[in-house]
Design an enzyme around this catalytic site. Structure first.
Site, PDB file in Angstrom:
ATOM      1  CB  CYS A   2      -0.878  -0.005   1.240  1.00  0.00           C
ATOM      2  SG  CYS A   2      -1.741  -1.557   1.428  1.00  0.00           S
ATOM      3  NE  ARG A  27       5.205   2.278  -2.434  1.00  0.00           N
ATOM      4  CZ  ARG A  27       5.938   1.578  -1.571  1.00  0.00           C
ATOM      5  NH1 ARG A  27       5.358   0.789  -0.712  1.00  0.00           N
ATOM      6  NH2 ARG A  27       7.240   1.682  -1.572  1.00  0.00           N
ATOM      7  CD1 TRP A  74      -2.962  -4.419  -4.981  1.00  0.00           C
ATOM      8  CD2 TRP A  74      -2.505  -5.886  -3.355  1.00  0.00           C
ATOM      9  NE1 TRP A  74      -2.954  -5.684  -5.538  1.00  0.00           N
ATOM     10  CE2 TRP A  74      -2.670  -6.598  -4.568  1.00  0.00           C
ATOM     11  CE3 TRP A  74      -2.217  -6.608  -2.204  1.00  0.00           C
ATOM     12  CZ2 TRP A  74      -2.544  -7.980  -4.653  1.00  0.00           C
ATOM     13  CZ3 TRP A  74      -2.090  -7.984  -2.288  1.00  0.00           C
ATOM     14  CH2 TRP A  74      -2.254  -8.654  -3.514  1.00  0.00           C
ATOM     15  CG  ASN A 100       3.174  -0.908   2.712  1.00  0.00           C
ATOM     16  OD1 ASN A 100       2.540  -1.868   2.292  1.00  0.00           O
ATOM     17  ND2 ASN A 100       4.301  -0.495   2.164  1.00  0.00           N
ATOM     18  N   GLY A 101       2.005  -3.356   4.901  1.00  0.00           N
ATOM     19  CA  GLY A 101       2.631  -4.577   5.408  1.00  0.00           C
ATOM     20  C   GLY A 101       1.584  -5.512   5.967  1.00  0.00           C
ATOM     21  CD  GLU A 480       7.929  -9.105 -19.870  1.00  0.00           C
ATOM     22  OE1 GLU A 480       7.753  -9.811 -18.867  1.00  0.00           O
ATOM     23  OE2 GLU A 480       7.708  -7.881 -19.879  1.00  0.00           O
ATOM     24  CE  LYS A 484       4.752  -7.196 -19.714  1.00  0.00           C
ATOM     25  NZ  LYS A 484       5.171  -6.753 -18.399  1.00  0.00           N
ATOM     26  CD  GLU A 487       1.972  -8.132 -15.844  1.00  0.00           C
ATOM     27  OE1 GLU A 487       2.457  -7.852 -14.741  1.00  0.00           O
ATOM     28  OE2 GLU A 487       2.514  -7.752 -16.916  1.00  0.00           O
ATOM     29  CG  HIS A 503       8.971 -32.638 -22.937  1.00  0.00           C
ATOM     30  ND1 HIS A 503       9.308 -33.969 -22.899  1.00  0.00           N
ATOM     31  CD2 HIS A 503       9.957 -32.027 -23.651  1.00  0.00           C
ATOM     32  CE1 HIS A 503      10.453 -34.151 -23.537  1.00  0.00           C
ATOM     33  NE2 HIS A 503      10.863 -32.985 -24.009  1.00  0.00           N
ATOM     34  CE  LYS A 602       5.628   0.070 -12.943  1.00  0.00           C
ATOM     35  NZ  LYS A 602       5.774  -0.964 -13.972  1.00  0.00           N
TER      36      LYS A 602
HETATM   37  C1  G6P Z   1       5.005  -6.431 -10.068  1.00  0.00           C
HETATM   38  C2  G6P Z   1       4.799  -5.593 -11.310  1.00  0.00           C
HETATM   39  C3  G6P Z   1       5.665  -6.144 -12.435  1.00  0.00           C
HETATM   40  C4  G6P Z   1       7.108  -6.202 -12.005  1.00  0.00           C
HETATM   41  C5  G6P Z   1       7.291  -7.002 -10.719  1.00  0.00           C
HETATM   42  C6  G6P Z   1       8.700  -6.874 -10.161  1.00  0.00           C
HETATM   43  O1  G6P Z   1       4.487  -7.696 -10.264  1.00  0.00           O
HETATM   44  O2  G6P Z   1       3.443  -5.580 -11.691  1.00  0.00           O
HETATM   45  O3  G6P Z   1       5.528  -5.310 -13.565  1.00  0.00           O
HETATM   46  O4  G6P Z   1       7.870  -6.782 -13.024  1.00  0.00           O
HETATM   47  O5  G6P Z   1       6.398  -6.512  -9.718  1.00  0.00           O
HETATM   48  O6  G6P Z   1       8.904  -5.552  -9.778  1.00  0.00           O
HETATM   49  P1  G6P Z   1      10.280  -4.813  -9.720  1.00  0.00           P
HETATM   50  O7  G6P Z   1       9.923  -3.402  -9.353  1.00  0.00           O
HETATM   51  O8  G6P Z   1      11.093  -5.494  -8.655  1.00  0.00           O
HETATM   52  O9  G6P Z   1      10.920  -4.914 -11.041  1.00  0.00           O
END
Ligand code: G6P
Length: 607
Positions: A2, A27, A74, A100-101, A480, A484, A487, A503, A602
């Site tokens: 958060c 956050r 969050w 937060n936590g 990746e 994406k 997500e 496999h 994020k």
């Molecule tokens: C979250 C974000 C991702 C990011 C990951 C790692 O899951 O949504 O986009 O790649 O955290 O975050 P960092 O800030 O450590 O790269």
């Protein structure tokens, strides 16, 4: 996970609190709230949803005062409901807390307080904190010692800020495993769960350490140890953070803006670091540990999410170019593994935000081990940037869309630079340097394909599933690419190494289960082609990413995307951008909230 803000000064607290929360929305954006003290009375504004809703709510029922706290949530404990929205207060509304936590022993505390006649209105772990402070305040009549006593009882991870109607002169903050920054202005003090919201107001920042409480007021701050209660001297440091102008320009959202910033990102990551004419890579951040680096014979890359996939590309790069054995691990696994590490191993953390809880915990595990801790971090001054012995910044600028794009491209660019820097007698050194120099223009070429890619993405957006495949350098890009689209469009997608098809994944393939195949020219061409034949034979539709429209792989595909040619180690810099455009337009077709996808944040600042 958060966002937290706090303000004490001469101005309206809500101005900083609301702006700060907006900056911290990366956050979490489930719900948001502020509490402001005015003449011994605390007023709140809270809403489910985004900070923009909170602004509207506050405008309708304004809160005034020059001391306050705020939070963007969050959800961990309890649903996304107004009653679970922070700030949380005690039963008599004398103490308000943002957190937060996770308070791991909150049930125990709740049971204890319930026996004392306390009642609870929310499903959160946080609500026990203001009540516990209230409980102790009854005995001492002193806010600091009540806060201290309460915090001593808590187990878990927290960044906490306390506002009390008994004390309009001070705010109280505590930290354990969750970052907290204090920004010192003239006659005012700003609190943030990282330095970003503070950065727009002052450059003088002090970061709290674990096990510390800070008492902050218009004159500054005092730090005390939670257990010993002894004062701790810590001067402010000057931070230079670009908190981002938040300006979308002509772009509809930040993800689109950030994808279009990728050419500039590569330029900026290389700026002043790659002297192409002299074949020299200069990475100032590694100079301090250059001697130590000579003795490193193994690198473990740790990261989460997209940064983990950049780490996988880094593994291939470091092994091929620098000849160093590399292993990539998810930070959430590394932190709990019983892995013997020798002093000749370096651990390299990769993170956009520099605040990811698992990555922080992974580095913490190494404290006192003598293992060299390196970082590839985007956010300057972040926790991970401060925890590492040395590192290289990505210089990608703030990334705002939850789904990471330009940070991946920057991280991979930095990996290329580090690999070149550590290379000893790599025969293709100048070939890589030459190819890297034209990558920004080549990404621009990929971006020009946006309309064509969008057309294909729209056709496929209504499928429930997607498989992404690639081999060698294309394998992490397949992972990746799948992440994406998952997500931001919520289409189920999986990334696999092409060689793994037989496999298991092949069992999924039929006419309703399409594949995105990355089949760029390299000596794996024939193998990629075989994978595609297997899919084709089972009526699977294929979108193929190629750099030669006449390649056999292109012929088997329903749809092709043709991107420029580069050498294999640099292909992820181009192919990733194509997968980003594909995911973006699939999500757009489905009407998704692209920058803030459901259930995500994020920066994952709790485990
Ligand atoms: C979250 C974000 C991702 C990011 C990951 C790692 O899951 O949504 O986009 O790649 O955290 O975050 P960092 O800030 O450590 O790269």
């Amino acid at each position: 996970m958060c966002g937290i803000v706090g303000y004490i000064g001469k101005n309206e607290a809500k101005d900083y609190l609301l702006d700060g929360l907006e900056t911290l929305e990366y956050r979490g954006y489930d719900s948001a709230g502020i509490a402001v003290l005015n003449k011994e009375k605390i007023s709140t504004a809270k809403t489910v949803g985004r900070v923009e809703h909170l602004r509207k709510e506050e405008a309708e029922r304004p809160v005034h005062g020059s001391v306050g706290i705020g939070h963007t949530r969050w959800a961990t404990h309890g649903g996304v409901l107004e009653r679970n929205t922070h700030p949380h207060h005690d039963k008599s509304k004398e103490f308000y807390v943002v957190h937060n936590g996770i308070i791991e022993n909150y049930e125990e505390i709740k049971e204890f307080l319930s026996k004392q006649g306390y009642e609870f209105y929310s499903d959160t772990d946080t609500e026990v904190v203001p009540n516990l402070v209230h409980f102790h305040y009854q005995k001492t009549g002193n806010v600091l010692s009540a806060f201290q006593a309460a915090v001593q009882t808590l187990r878990g991870a927290y960044a906490l800020v306390l506002l009390s109607s008994h004390d309009s002169e001070n705010l109280y903050a505590a930290k354990l495993s969750s970052p907290l920054a204090l920004g010192v202005g003239k006659d005012e003090l700003f609190i943030g769960s990282d330095a970003l919201p503070v950065a727009g107001h002052t450059q003088d920042v002090v970061f709290l350490e674990d096990g510390e409480i800070a008492v902050v007021n218009t004159e500054g701050y005092r730090i005390v140890d939670i257990t010993t209660k002894k004062s701790i001297e810590r001067a402010t440091e000057v931070i230079e953070i670009d908190s981002g102008d938040g300006d979308l320009g002509d772009f509809p959202d930040f993800m689109s803006k950030e994808i279009h910033e990728t050419p500039a990102t590569v330029r900026s990551a290389m700026l002043g670091r790659l002297r192409a004419d002299e074949q020299i890579v200069k990475l100032g951040g590694l100079e301090l540990v250059e001697d130590q680096l000579q003795f490193i014979d193994r690198i473990i890359i740790i990261a989460c999410g997209t940064s983990y996939y950049a780490g996988m590309v880094g593994e291939y790069l470091l092994e091929e170019i620098a000849g160093i054995p590399v292993e990539v691990q998810q930070a959430s696994e590394f932190r709990y593994r019983q892995e013997p590490l020798s002093r000749s191993t370096a651990v390299l953390v990769v993170s956009q935000s520099g605040e990811t809880a698992d990555s922080i915990a992974a580095l913490k595990k190494l404290e006192g081990s003598g293992i060299l801790k390196l970082g590839i971090v985007n956010a300057p001054g972040s926790t991970l940037a401060r925890m590492t012995d040395a590192g290289v910044y990505c210089h990608a600028g703030p990334e705002k869309a939850v789904a990471s794009t330009k940070a991946f491209v920057a991280q991979v660019t930095v990996f290329v630079l580090i690999a070149l820097k550590l290379a000893k007698n790599y025969p293709k050194f100048s070939e890589v340097v030459k190819a890297l120099n034209v990558i920004p223009q080549q990404i621009e070429e990929v971006l020009k394909l946006e309309k064509d890619i969008a057309k294909i993405a729209k056709e496929y957006a209504h499928h429930n599933d997607f498989l992404y495949i690639g081999r060698r350098y294309a394998y992490p890009v397949a992972m990746e690419g799948a992440l994406k689209i998952k997500e931001i469009s919520y289409i189920h997608a999986e990334g696999f190494a092409g060689g793994e098809m037989k496999h298991g994944p092949l069992a999924l393939i039929d006419e309703s289960f399409p594949t995105f195949a990355i089949a760029l020219s390299n000596d794996m061409d024939e193998k990629s082609f075989s994978n595609m034949q297997e899919i084709h034979a089972r009526n699977g539709k294929i979108v193929t990413l190629v750099d030669d429209k006449n390649s056999p792989s292109a012929k088997l595909a329903q749809d092709i995307i043709v991107i420029p040619k580069t050498i294999e180690p640099l292909q992820p810099l181009l192919s990733s951008v194509a997968t980003y455009l594909f995911a973006y337009h699939a999500a757009k077709e489905l009407g998704r909230d692209i920058d803030k996808p459901r259930n995500l944040a994020k920066s994952v600042t709790v485990e």
